[in-house]
Design a protein around this motif. Structure first.
Motif, PDB file in Angstrom:
ATOM      1  N   ALA A 126      15.157   5.273   2.002  1.00  0.00           N
ATOM      2  CA  ALA A 126      14.571   5.187   3.358  1.00  0.00           C
ATOM      3  C   ALA A 126      13.355   4.284   3.271  1.00  0.00           C
ATOM      4  O   ALA A 126      12.414   4.575   2.533  1.00  0.00           O
ATOM      5  CB  ALA A 126      14.187   6.573   3.863  1.00  0.00           C
ATOM      6  N   GLN A 127      13.374   3.205   4.007  1.00  0.00           N
ATOM      7  CA  GLN A 127      12.291   2.239   3.898  1.00  0.00           C
ATOM      8  C   GLN A 127      11.122   2.581   4.819  1.00  0.00           C
ATOM      9  O   GLN A 127      11.286   3.230   5.857  1.00  0.00           O
ATOM     10  CB  GLN A 127      12.802   0.837   4.234  1.00  0.00           C
ATOM     11  N   TYR A 128       9.948   2.127   4.409  1.00  0.00           N
ATOM     12  CA  TYR A 128       8.762   2.243   5.258  1.00  0.00           C
ATOM     13  C   TYR A 128       8.838   1.201   6.376  1.00  0.00           C
ATOM     14  O   TYR A 128       9.601   0.237   6.306  1.00  0.00           O
ATOM     15  CB  TYR A 128       7.495   2.018   4.431  1.00  0.00           C
ATOM     16  N   ASP A 129       7.999   1.380   7.380  1.00  0.00           N
ATOM     17  CA  ASP A 129       7.971   0.410   8.479  1.00  0.00           C
ATOM     18  C   ASP A 129       7.651  -0.987   7.976  1.00  0.00           C
ATOM     19  O   ASP A 129       8.238  -1.979   8.431  1.00  0.00           O
ATOM     20  CB  ASP A 129       6.932   0.820   9.530  1.00  0.00           C
ATOM     21  N   TYR A 130       6.709  -1.096   7.048  1.00  0.00           N
ATOM     22  CA  TYR A 130       6.335  -2.433   6.599  1.00  0.00           C
ATOM     23  C   TYR A 130       7.499  -3.134   5.895  1.00  0.00           C
ATOM     24  O   TYR A 130       7.558  -4.372   5.867  1.00  0.00           O
ATOM     25  CB  TYR A 130       5.084  -2.403   5.725  1.00  0.00           C
ATOM     26  N   GLN A 131       8.450  -2.369   5.351  1.00  0.00           N
ATOM     27  CA  GLN A 131       9.640  -2.965   4.766  1.00  0.00           C
ATOM     28  C   GLN A 131      10.658  -3.336   5.839  1.00  0.00           C
ATOM     29  O   GLN A 131      11.227  -4.425   5.817  1.00  0.00           O
ATOM     30  CB  GLN A 131      10.277  -1.994   3.765  1.00  0.00           C
ATOM     31  N   VAL A 132      10.863  -2.426   6.782  1.00  0.00           N
ATOM     32  CA  VAL A 132      11.840  -2.666   7.837  1.00  0.00           C
ATOM     33  C   VAL A 132      11.494  -3.923   8.632  1.00  0.00           C
ATOM     34  O   VAL A 132      12.363  -4.743   8.965  1.00  0.00           O
ATOM     35  CB  VAL A 132      11.916  -1.441   8.776  1.00  0.00           C
ATOM     36  N   PHE A 133      10.196  -4.075   8.927  1.00  0.00           N
ATOM     37  CA  PHE A 133       9.765  -5.203   9.751  1.00  0.00           C
ATOM     38  C   PHE A 133       9.254  -6.387   8.924  1.00  0.00           C
ATOM     39  O   PHE A 133       8.778  -7.373   9.483  1.00  0.00           O
ATOM     40  CB  PHE A 133       8.691  -4.746  10.733  1.00  0.00           C
ATOM     41  N   ASN A 134       9.343  -6.260   7.577  1.00  0.00           N
ATOM     42  CA  ASN A 134       8.961  -7.333   6.670  1.00  0.00           C
ATOM     43  C   ASN A 134       7.569  -7.864   6.978  1.00  0.00           C
ATOM     44  O   ASN A 134       7.338  -9.054   7.146  1.00  0.00           O
ATOM     45  CB  ASN A 134       9.965  -8.487   6.712  1.00  0.00           C
ATOM     46  N   ILE A 135       6.612  -6.916   7.053  1.00  0.00           N
ATOM     47  CA  ILE A 135       5.248  -7.314   7.348  1.00  0.00           C
ATOM     48  C   ILE A 135       4.335  -7.080   6.132  1.00  0.00           C
ATOM     49  O   ILE A 135       3.189  -7.477   6.189  1.00  0.00           O
ATOM     50  CB  ILE A 135       4.678  -6.534   8.556  1.00  0.00           C
TER      51      ILE A 135
END
Length: 535
Positions: free
Chosen positions: A526-535
């Motif tokens: 399960a990825q973190y938001d910063y991974q999902v949105f590549n930020i």
């Protein structure tokens, strides 16, 4: 209807950090004091808790311009009273008489037995508040007792908030970050006069204050200004803003205030009420404009590639590091979000858990979460319980553990802790969940660290004494291990995170279990938001 209600509530995620309390530090002076500095005579007063207190303006700035370090000692807000406290930076939900754009100030707390030549360490505290609220005068932030207990200088700083610090219409980003850097540079000039050693500075902060410290860790030009850092309850899941997201938010804000990018006269003429109103509108719409902005802290530092050069997370090669970190969370970080902001009315049916997850995580991550076994939902129980555990893990605890593993594997020690005992912070006082025995909500560690708990229990007093002893050793050595206290093991090079329980022991070994924070789940399956949105 359920989805719409959930969406409305979730736009307020973490907004409990917006609640600000004005001038909570006592004003009663016990005597005047003065210190000669390279910038002139510093005037202060003996704080009621026993340390000398100096309020000072460290920088000045025109609206939406870079701040400039002062060249002479100045009391905040043009005051002639050494006992006066600085006005807070402009923000919502407070009386306008309590804030001013002239807010780049700090408060120094210096034990009376420290003087020039002592060369003691300094702890610089950065307040929380989702980057759009809070101040150096918030509840519990009187640094006298902490300074005395750690035999150090404690500096509590302010920086420009919200749109004024992070949304300059004429283009410059990260003004709030450069304010903070200027505060550290100012301290470097004056600390020796008070008995401090400018090479022994430790940054500490809670919530967005911890996020600001993580930002400074990603700023190469700030590296020489401090040697270690303490991050409490950093919502690391959000990451920094990306330049495209920041640009979209900036354009939207410019439209809301109806000033062109180059119209500086229009910028200057805007009433502060109009700026704050546009800011609130933007914060409410940010997640719909770009999901990468997030639901809880849409205005935050942007990784611009110039000042902030690395995401300091799992989306890019991790840099070599050399500063010791102390990273802590509280057991129920997500309590105020779930039980106060989202669903304060009472128990929620089990069927609500999935749509809430879908809104926050998207369908793919929700399916992973539901199949993991980490967040079981009782068909006949209150779904707020697994929501709170999930929110705590996903936004706060697990990305903290991931950072700790990355940090250690790239060159420097990290220590991880979990507060299993706290002291109810005023913003949590009306949330029954946070008042329940055994629960420790977001912000409930602040009183403990500062030693400012009203009417503390013996257990709270003991934890405060322990943490202040550990902080003293961390300031001196980069390790929280202190004589007479149980050992606190660092994160191992193999990635094991021995998260020390701080307060009540809930496990036989006094280490908080990894559960979903195991390396194979959050940040991987399960990825973190910063991974999902590549930020």
């Amino acid at each position: 209807m359920v989805a719409a209600a959930v969406a409305t509530h979730l736009l307020l995620l973490l907004a409990s950090s917006l609640v600000s309390f004005t001038l909570a530090i006592p004003r009663i002076p016990s005597g005047a004091v003065s210190v000669s500095t390279p910038l002139g005579t510093a005037q202060g007063t003996l704080d009621v808790d026993g340390a000398n207190r100096f309020s000072v303006r460290y920088a000045t700035a025109s609206r939406w311009k870079a701040s400039t370090i002062v060249t002479q000692w100045q009391l905040p807000n043009g005051s002639g009273d050494p006992a006066a406290l600085p006005l807070q930076c402009p923000q919502i939900r407070v009386d306008a008489s309590t804030f001013s754009e002239d807010c780049l100030s700090m408060i120094l707390y210096v034990p009376v037995d420290i003087s020039a030549g002592s060369k003691v360490p300094t702890l610089v505290w950065i307040h929380g508040g989702s980057f759009d609220s809070g101040s150096a005068t918030g509840p519990g932030l009187d640094g006298s007792k902490l300074a005395i207990a750690t035999h150090s200088i404690v500096a509590v700083i302010q920086y420009r908030l919200g749109a004024l610090g992070l949304l300059a219409p004429n283009g410059p980003t990260n003004l709030a970050v450069t304010d903070t850097i200027n505060a550290l540079k100012f301290l470097g000039k004056i600390l020796p006069s008070f008995g401090g050693d400018a090479s022994k500075v430790t940054l500490a902060g809670q919530s967005s204050g911890a996020s600001m410290i993580r930002t400074l860790l990603a700023v190469p030009s700030a590296s020489s200004l401090f040697r270690s850092a303490i991050l409490q309850s950093d919502p690391m899941d959000y990451g920094f803003l990306s330049p495209p997201t920041q640009s979209l938010l900036q354009t939207t804000f410019n439209d809301l205030v109806n000033c062109s990018t180059t119209d500086t006269a229009c910028h200057s003429a805007l009433p502060i009420s109009s700026i704050l109103s546009a800011q609130v509108t933007l914060e409410n719409e940010a997640n719909a404009l770009d999901p990468a902005a997030g639901q809880g802290e849409p205005l935050r530092p942007v990784r611009d590639g110039q000042l902030i050069t690395t995401p300091l997370d799992s989306t890019a090669p991790f840099p070599a590091v050399n500063k010791p970190l102390l990273l802590t969370n509280v057991k129920n970080e997500g309590g105020p979000t779930v039980y106060e902001l989202l669903f304060p009315g009472g128990p929620q049916p089990a069927a609500l858990f999935v749509p809430v997850c879908d809104f926050s995580l998207g369908e793919d991550r929700t399916e992973i979460v539901m199949n993991s076994g980490f967040y079981p939902v009782d068909p006949n129980g209150d779904s707020r319980h697994p929501m709170e555990v999930l929110t705590t893990d996903y936004v706060w605890r697990c990305p903290t553990w991931t950072l700790a593993r990355n940090w250690v594997s790239h060159g420097a020690p990290a220590y991880v802790g979990m507060y299993t005992l706290g002291a109810t912070y005023p913003a949590n006082a009306d949330t029954p969940f946070c008042l329940a025995s055994g629960n420790v909500c977001h912000r409930d560690d602040i009183y403990i660290v500062f030693g400012t708990t009203p009417n503390p229990t013996p257990a709270q007093t003991a934890l405060t004494l322990e943490m202040q002893a550990r902080y003293r050793m961390f300031l001196l050595t980069g390790s929280p291990n202190a004589p007479g206290l149980e050992p606190w093991a660092p994160v191992s090079s193999s990635g094991n995170v021995p998260a020390k329980e701080l307060g009540s022991k809930t496990t036989s070994d006094g280490l908080y279990p990894p559960a979903a924070c195991a390396p194979s789940f959050w940040g991987a399956a399960a990825q973190y938001d910063y991974q999902v949105f590549n930020i």
